[in-house]
Design an enzyme around this catalytic site. Sequence first.
Site, mmCIF file in Angstrom:
data_model
loop_
_atom_site.group_PDB
_atom_site.id
_atom_site.type_symbol
_atom_site.label_atom_id
_atom_site.label_comp_id
_atom_site.label_asym_id
_atom_site.label_seq_id
_atom_site.Cartn_x
_atom_site.Cartn_y
_atom_site.Cartn_z
ATOM 1 N N GLY A 102 -0.523 -64.965 69.299
ATOM 2 C CA GLY A 102 0.875 -65.211 69.674
ATOM 3 C C GLY A 102 1.149 -66.697 69.823
ATOM 4 O O GLY A 102 0.532 -67.380 70.640
ATOM 5 N N LYS A 161 10.847 -56.461 91.003
ATOM 6 C CA LYS A 161 11.254 -56.493 89.598
ATOM 7 C C LYS A 161 12.484 -55.609 89.441
ATOM 8 O O LYS A 161 12.678 -54.665 90.222
ATOM 9 C CB LYS A 161 10.109 -55.944 88.729
ATOM 10 C CG LYS A 161 10.106 -56.434 87.326
ATOM 11 C CD LYS A 161 9.297 -57.696 87.142
ATOM 12 C CE LYS A 161 9.367 -58.197 85.719
ATOM 13 N NZ LYS A 161 8.579 -59.393 85.490
#
Length: 358
Positions: free
Chosen positions: A180, A80
Amino acid sequence: MSLFRHIERFGHESVTFFSDPASRLRMIVAVHNTVMGPALGGCRMWPYAGLDEALEDVLRLSRAMTYKAAMAGLPFGGGKAVVLGDSKREKDDALLLAVGRAVGGLGGRYIVTEDVGMTEADMAVIARTTRWVTGRALSDGGSGDPSEPTALGVFAGIKTCLEQLGEEPTVRGRTLAIQGLGKVGNHLARLAAAEGAKLFVSDIDSARLERAVTELGAHSVMPNAIASVSCDVFAPCALGGVLNEKTVPALNCRIVAGSANNQLAEEVDGDALFSRGILYAPDYVINAGGLINVASEQSPGGYDRERVLAKVRDIPQTLSRLFQRARTEAAPPFRVADRMVEERLAEAKKQEPGSSSQ
Ligand code: NAD
């Protein structure tokens, strides 16, 4: 020495700090594990409060990528990148080109893709300075938006959870609470409504909420109440850390299965779910569809939608195997998932040239 101890805690291979004063780039790339293949993971641009916060984020996120890729059987490791800054004010082509040069300098050990604060269009700019980039738009020959494969995997995984509880693998007549209604949550809500599920939904964006109410007949719930709605399945599709010491005791569901990354605030919250008899589908197992999609762009023949969908259809089998082993071991599935990955990585490590066991 404390920096090394910090890094060794999660078993990272390398953490590299990049600085390019001309473009004001300050970036950290964490390569967690490359035993299965080059580290693949998003680049997040975020106005971190400081270096410690950025470092903690990149270490945790890159480790999670190792687990997600290994569990999905992808030939990639975990990595990442985090760029320190506000993407709305500080992101421009000069900075993105510097990101590409930095990633290129790692020689393919890390492949960058989009994450919070980065878009498909940004990947096209980064691709001007490195070939180690994926997740470009379909129009650029890339894999495009990963959220539909993610939602398909989550939807199929929810049915596996129902089966696990001895029910028919369908959401018809079942109640889902979706937190969401962004790219994944909206797809998931549509799939579930089309199969006859009753929906409770929440979003802090009132337009998204209104659309689900009018188009899908969903019931709107206040954001702070969605986790305690009485339902069969609670599907977190917004934030990380949503399963915590406050929400877990208040849950009123039998299954937790959604797309959000890092749903457990702490491991003890996973143990608490298990003690309450709530079946939790580990996030990185059920939400792997997006990674499968983006990884396909790196395969020798290039992006292939059919192959992606075939691999997404493996997610229910992976979950079934996991639940079976968890039952045998009388252990929470999230802990068993971690163990399965760690065994897989240890086995692959033994095969590496120069390994002491060879
Ligand atoms: P998104 O940004 O499109 O949607 C997130 C939605 O959550 C937004 O509509 C936002 O308004 C809403 N939201 C934010 N805070 C909320 C709150 N407190 N209560 C209710 N709603 C709230 O993101 P996405 O791409 O749909 O991803 C959703 C989650 O799934 C994220 O955690 C993401 O990391 C994870 N994920 C996404 C993919 C993918 O393919 N997009 C793949 C794997 C994991």
